[in-house]
Every structure is written in structure tokens, then in C-alpha cells.
Design a protein around this motif. Sequence first.
Motif, PDB file in Angstrom:
ATOM      1  N   SER A  21      22.171 -43.664  -2.686  1.00 20.56           N
ATOM      2  CA  SER A  21      23.316 -43.871  -1.809  1.00 20.56           C
ATOM      3  C   SER A  21      24.583 -43.424  -2.506  1.00 20.56           C
ATOM      4  O   SER A  21      24.818 -43.745  -3.674  1.00 20.56           O
ATOM      5  CB  SER A  21      23.432 -45.347  -1.425  1.00 20.56           C
ATOM      6  N   GLU A  22      25.420 -42.724  -1.783  1.00 21.66           N
ATOM      7  CA  GLU A  22      26.716 -42.308  -2.329  1.00 21.66           C
ATOM      8  C   GLU A  22      27.650 -43.495  -2.530  1.00 21.66           C
ATOM      9  O   GLU A  22      28.666 -43.386  -3.209  1.00 21.66           O
ATOM     10  CB  GLU A  22      27.371 -41.299  -1.386  1.00 21.66           C
ATOM     11  N   LEU A  23      27.275 -44.651  -1.956  1.00 25.60           N
ATOM     12  CA  LEU A  23      28.082 -45.864  -2.088  1.00 25.60           C
ATOM     13  C   LEU A  23      27.494 -46.844  -3.100  1.00 25.60           C
ATOM     14  O   LEU A  23      27.992 -47.971  -3.226  1.00 25.60           O
ATOM     15  CB  LEU A  23      28.212 -46.567  -0.723  1.00 25.60           C
ATOM     16  N   ALA A  24      26.434 -46.441  -3.795  1.00 26.08           N
ATOM     17  CA  ALA A  24      25.796 -47.340  -4.764  1.00 26.08           C
ATOM     18  C   ALA A  24      26.810 -47.797  -5.808  1.00 26.08           C
ATOM     19  O   ALA A  24      27.632 -47.009  -6.282  1.00 26.08           O
ATOM     20  CB  ALA A  24      24.621 -46.636  -5.432  1.00 26.08           C
ATOM     21  N   ARG A  25      26.725 -49.079  -6.172  1.00 28.16           N
ATOM     22  CA  ARG A  25      27.604 -49.639  -7.199  1.00 28.16           C
ATOM     23  C   ARG A  25      26.760 -50.113  -8.375  1.00 28.16           C
ATOM     24  O   ARG A  25      25.696 -50.690  -8.197  1.00 28.16           O
ATOM     25  CB  ARG A  25      28.429 -50.785  -6.618  1.00 28.16           C
ATOM     26  N   PHE A  26      27.280 -49.853  -9.556  1.00 26.34           N
ATOM     27  CA  PHE A  26      26.532 -50.120 -10.779  1.00 26.34           C
ATOM     28  C   PHE A  26      27.201 -51.282 -11.505  1.00 26.34           C
ATOM     29  O   PHE A  26      28.028 -51.093 -12.389  1.00 26.34           O
ATOM     30  CB  PHE A  26      26.479 -48.856 -11.633  1.00 26.34           C
ATOM     31  N   GLN A  27      26.820 -52.498 -11.063  1.00 24.35           N
ATOM     32  CA  GLN A  27      27.430 -53.721 -11.550  1.00 24.35           C
ATOM     33  C   GLN A  27      26.350 -54.714 -11.969  1.00 24.35           C
ATOM     34  O   GLN A  27      25.285 -54.781 -11.346  1.00 24.35           O
ATOM     35  CB  GLN A  27      28.307 -54.358 -10.463  1.00 24.35           C
ATOM     36  N   PRO A  28      26.609 -55.514 -13.013  1.00 24.00           N
ATOM     37  CA  PRO A  28      25.625 -56.525 -13.424  1.00 24.00           C
ATOM     38  C   PRO A  28      25.291 -57.473 -12.283  1.00 24.00           C
ATOM     39  O   PRO A  28      26.172 -57.972 -11.584  1.00 24.00           O
ATOM     40  CB  PRO A  28      26.338 -57.247 -14.566  1.00 24.00           C
ATOM     41  N   GLY A  29      23.997 -57.684 -12.082  1.00 25.63           N
ATOM     42  CA  GLY A  29      23.535 -58.628 -11.075  1.00 25.63           C
ATOM     43  C   GLY A  29      23.520 -58.096  -9.665  1.00 25.63           C
ATOM     44  O   GLY A  29      23.120 -58.814  -8.742  1.00 25.63           O
ATOM     45  N   ARG A  30      23.906 -56.841  -9.463  1.00 21.58           N
ATOM     46  CA  ARG A  30      23.933 -56.247  -8.133  1.00 21.58           C
ATOM     47  C   ARG A  30      22.829 -55.205  -8.027  1.00 21.58           C
ATOM     48  O   ARG A  30      22.726 -54.314  -8.872  1.00 21.58           O
ATOM     49  CB  ARG A  30      25.286 -55.600  -7.859  1.00 21.58           C
ATOM     50  N   ALA A  31      22.009 -55.295  -6.992  1.00 18.25           N
ATOM     51  CA  ALA A  31      20.932 -54.326  -6.810  1.00 18.25           C
ATOM     52  C   ALA A  31      21.517 -52.942  -6.564  1.00 18.25           C
ATOM     53  O   ALA A  31      22.494 -52.784  -5.833  1.00 18.25           O
ATOM     54  CB  ALA A  31      20.046 -54.739  -5.639  1.00 18.25           C
ATOM     55  N   ILE A  32      20.917 -51.937  -7.193  1.00 18.57           N
ATOM     56  CA  ILE A  32      21.357 -50.555  -7.041  1.00 18.57           C
ATOM     57  C   ILE A  32      20.683 -49.968  -5.801  1.00 18.57           C
ATOM     58  O   ILE A  32      19.457 -49.999  -5.677  1.00 18.57           O
ATOM     59  CB  ILE A  32      20.988 -49.723  -8.284  1.00 18.57           C
ATOM     60  N   ARG A  33      21.497 -49.410  -4.898  1.00 17.92           N
ATOM     61  CA  ARG A  33      20.952 -48.887  -3.643  1.00 17.92           C
ATOM     62  C   ARG A  33      20.442 -47.455  -3.835  1.00 17.92           C
ATOM     63  O   ARG A  33      21.200 -46.510  -3.958  1.00 17.92           O
ATOM     64  CB  ARG A  33      22.031 -48.914  -2.562  1.00 17.92           C
ATOM     65  N   GLY A  34      19.132 -47.334  -3.894  1.00 14.78           N
ATOM     66  CA  GLY A  34      18.501 -46.028  -4.024  1.00 14.78           C
ATOM     67  C   GLY A  34      17.615 -45.951  -5.248  1.00 14.78           C
ATOM     68  O   GLY A  34      17.415 -46.934  -5.971  1.00 14.78           O
ATOM     69  N   GLY A  35      17.042 -44.768  -5.487  1.00 12.31           N
ATOM     70  CA  GLY A  35      16.173 -44.598  -6.641  1.00 12.31           C
ATOM     71  C   GLY A  35      14.820 -45.261  -6.432  1.00 12.31           C
ATOM     72  O   GLY A  35      14.198 -45.128  -5.381  1.00 12.31           O
ATOM     73  N   MET A  36      14.387 -46.022  -7.456  1.00 11.30           N
ATOM     74  CA  MET A  36      13.093 -46.699  -7.393  1.00 11.30           C
ATOM     75  C   MET A  36      13.240 -48.136  -7.879  1.00 11.30           C
ATOM     76  O   MET A  36      12.876 -48.465  -9.008  1.00 11.30           O
ATOM     77  CB  MET A  36      12.049 -45.962  -8.233  1.00 11.30           C
ATOM     78  N   PRO A  37      13.764 -49.036  -7.036  1.00  6.71           N
ATOM     79  CA  PRO A  37      13.839 -50.444  -7.429  1.00  6.71           C
ATOM     80  C   PRO A  37      12.450 -51.041  -7.652  1.00  6.71           C
ATOM     81  O   PRO A  37      11.476 -50.648  -7.010  1.00  6.71           O
ATOM     82  CB  PRO A  37      14.524 -51.112  -6.224  1.00  6.71           C
ATOM     83  N   VAL A  38      12.389 -52.014  -8.569  1.00 10.81           N
ATOM     84  CA  VAL A  38      11.151 -52.738  -8.852  1.00 10.81           C
ATOM     85  C   VAL A  38      11.236 -54.107  -8.188  1.00 10.81           C
ATOM     86  O   VAL A  38      12.054 -54.942  -8.568  1.00 10.81           O
ATOM     87  CB  VAL A  38      10.935 -52.896 -10.370  1.00 10.81           C
ATOM     88  N   CYS A  39      10.415 -54.323  -7.171  1.00  6.69           N
ATOM     89  CA  CYS A  39      10.353 -55.621  -6.484  1.00  6.69           C
ATOM     90  C   CYS A  39       9.261 -56.458  -7.162  1.00  6.69           C
ATOM     91  O   CYS A  39       8.078 -56.116  -7.063  1.00  6.69           O
ATOM     92  CB  CYS A  39      10.046 -55.430  -5.007  1.00  6.69           C
ATOM     93  N   TRP A  40       9.665 -57.542  -7.803  1.00 13.60           N
ATOM     94  CA  TRP A  40       8.716 -58.337  -8.603  1.00 13.60           C
ATOM     95  C   TRP A  40       9.372 -59.647  -8.985  1.00 13.60           C
ATOM     96  O   TRP A  40      10.577 -59.655  -9.258  1.00 13.60           O
ATOM     97  CB  TRP A  40       8.361 -57.552  -9.873  1.00 13.60           C
ATOM     98  N   PRO A  41       8.692 -60.783  -9.020  1.00 13.91           N
ATOM     99  CA  PRO A  41       7.268 -61.027  -8.783  1.00 13.91           C
ATOM    100  C   PRO A  41       6.942 -61.430  -7.345  1.00 13.91           C
ATOM    101  O   PRO A  41       5.901 -62.032  -7.103  1.00 13.91           O
ATOM    102  CB  PRO A  41       6.969 -62.167  -9.759  1.00 13.91           C
TER     103      PRO A  41
END
Length: 310
Positions: free
Chosen positions: A64-84
Motif C-alpha cells: 500500500s502506498e499509505l503503509a505506515r512503518f510504526q512500532p505496534g502497527r501492522a504493515i499494510r502489504g507484503g507478506m504478514p505472518v498471522c500467528w498463532p
Amino acid sequence: MSDSSSRPPATATPGHWSFTRWNTVGQLEALEVNHPLFRAVLFLQGAQLTHFAPADERNWLWMSELARFQPGRAIRGGMPVCWPWFGIPARNAPEIRKRILRDTPHGFARTSLWRLEDVRESAHEVEISLSLHANDEFAAVWHGHAMALITFSFSVRGCQVGLTTTNLGRDPLAFSQALHTYLPTEDIVRTRILGLGSSQYIDTLQGWQYVNQEGPVYFDGEVDRIYEAGEPVSLVTPGNKRILNPVGSDSTVVWNPGPEKAKRLSDFPESGWQKMLCIETANAASDYRVLNEGQSHTLGLFLGRKGKRP
């Protein structure tokens, strides 16, 4: 739950890396791989891959062109890891739900700080391993004791990912998970997925009813389905063909928010749904896994060009 102010130690000395460097994006630290044959960007938060492509090619992942890279905030796009756990807690099996203490979707791994374990480089490949020790530090959100180890192998052929969960507790551990892969397309209505035509899926938009898939998967609005299939699938877009080859999975999630939901999503451009989709290699719905003490399970994915496998 995590402290991003200190960089976790690596078993490989940074000065010995030829192609891999530390970089700071926004407020987050990442490993940036600039190999003569390919490029990759991997964040410690969430063990999240946001870029992979062979040299001189565009990103194979959608960001996402609006992705924000902040501690504790999920990054929108790429390959998030959903777990557990995957999805909303209420839609998981009772054995999984009883361990979840906070009503948030997709677990805590994607916003946690992972530890760098190793970087290995060669003339043809770079391999990076990260770990997350889910112990008492996460007691407020989840009841369990487990280790997640994820390894990314990058080469000109593609990207291979392996997520291994080990139960470090005494009781059986039930969990669900997904490699939530965002993929780009030039036009979602001219995009199709092959390989799911003989399977059933749960349509979460139609009361979680079971539906039989007939032929390729096409998109004409919001799609949110859990397919009972763990076979290789091919993504055909107007400009590219990709193959996703799963390991340790009997469920595949296909998602596109469509125009209405896209307006409500955080860090997501209103028209972004036309240029992306998600094909998620998963252990979801009835495909959740249970590990006894000391047992491990690996969920894996190879993302490559159609017709090429590792």
C-alpha cells in the motif's frame, strides 16, 4: 510486548555480510538485501517481507502506498505472518479460542519484534532466519508457550518461506496461521487464479456457507474465501504469471476487499482493491493444527514464476 529500541543480536556478524544491510524505514528496522540477482526487504517487526524481486523487476509483492512503518502497527502489504491464530478469534476452533485473551484478528506475531537468528549468503542465494519466542511476555493476549522460526530463502527463481512452530509447553497446543501474501495485478477484473477449480470453499461473506468452486477464480467485487485445498495455485494477471506452491497446508485463503470495504480499511488507498489480491497459504478453519509437547509443524510457501519450482 516488544522493545524496538534495541537491535536483537545476530549469529552472523554484520561485517561479514556481502549483500545484506541494516536499514531504517519510518520507525522500524529492516534487513535490506541487494544481491546482483535479486532484492528483498524484510522487517524485524512481524518478520514481514515487503519486497522481493529478481534484479530489474518490479516488486512481486503488493504494498500500500499509505503503509505506515510504526512500532505496534501492522504493515499494510507484503507478506504478514498471522500467528498463532488466523482471522477473528470467534471463528477459530474452541481449542484455539480458549487460548486467546484479546479479541483482535490474526494473532500478535505481525506486530511483534522478532529476533534475527542467522543470515547466510552465497553467489546464488540469501537465507535469513528470524524467531519469536511466545512465552510469558505475551501472557496478556495468549495462553501458551511456543517458538516460531521463520526462514526466507531468496534466489533468482523466487522466494521460499518456511514458518515452523514448536510447542514448548506441556499441554497440546492448537493454533491456526497464514502467510498472508499480498500480490499485485494491473487489473483485478482481468485476473484469475488457477488450481482451485475442484475444491470447496467457505464463503465468509455468505454466512460461512460451503460453496463448490467451478473453474478459475475471478474477481468482481469483495471476495473472502477459505478454500479446502493445499495444492499449488497459479496467479494469472494481465502482465505476469506466478505460482504459489504450499507446504504443510490444506487451506488457501483468497481475499480482495472490493470497493466498499476498501474505504474502511486502515492504510489502504480507496482504489487499491483494483490493483491487488491476497492468496494466503494457511492452516485455517478446519485445517488448524495441534502439537503435543515438543512437536513441530512447518507451514511453507514457494513464490515463483509459473512453471518454475525450487
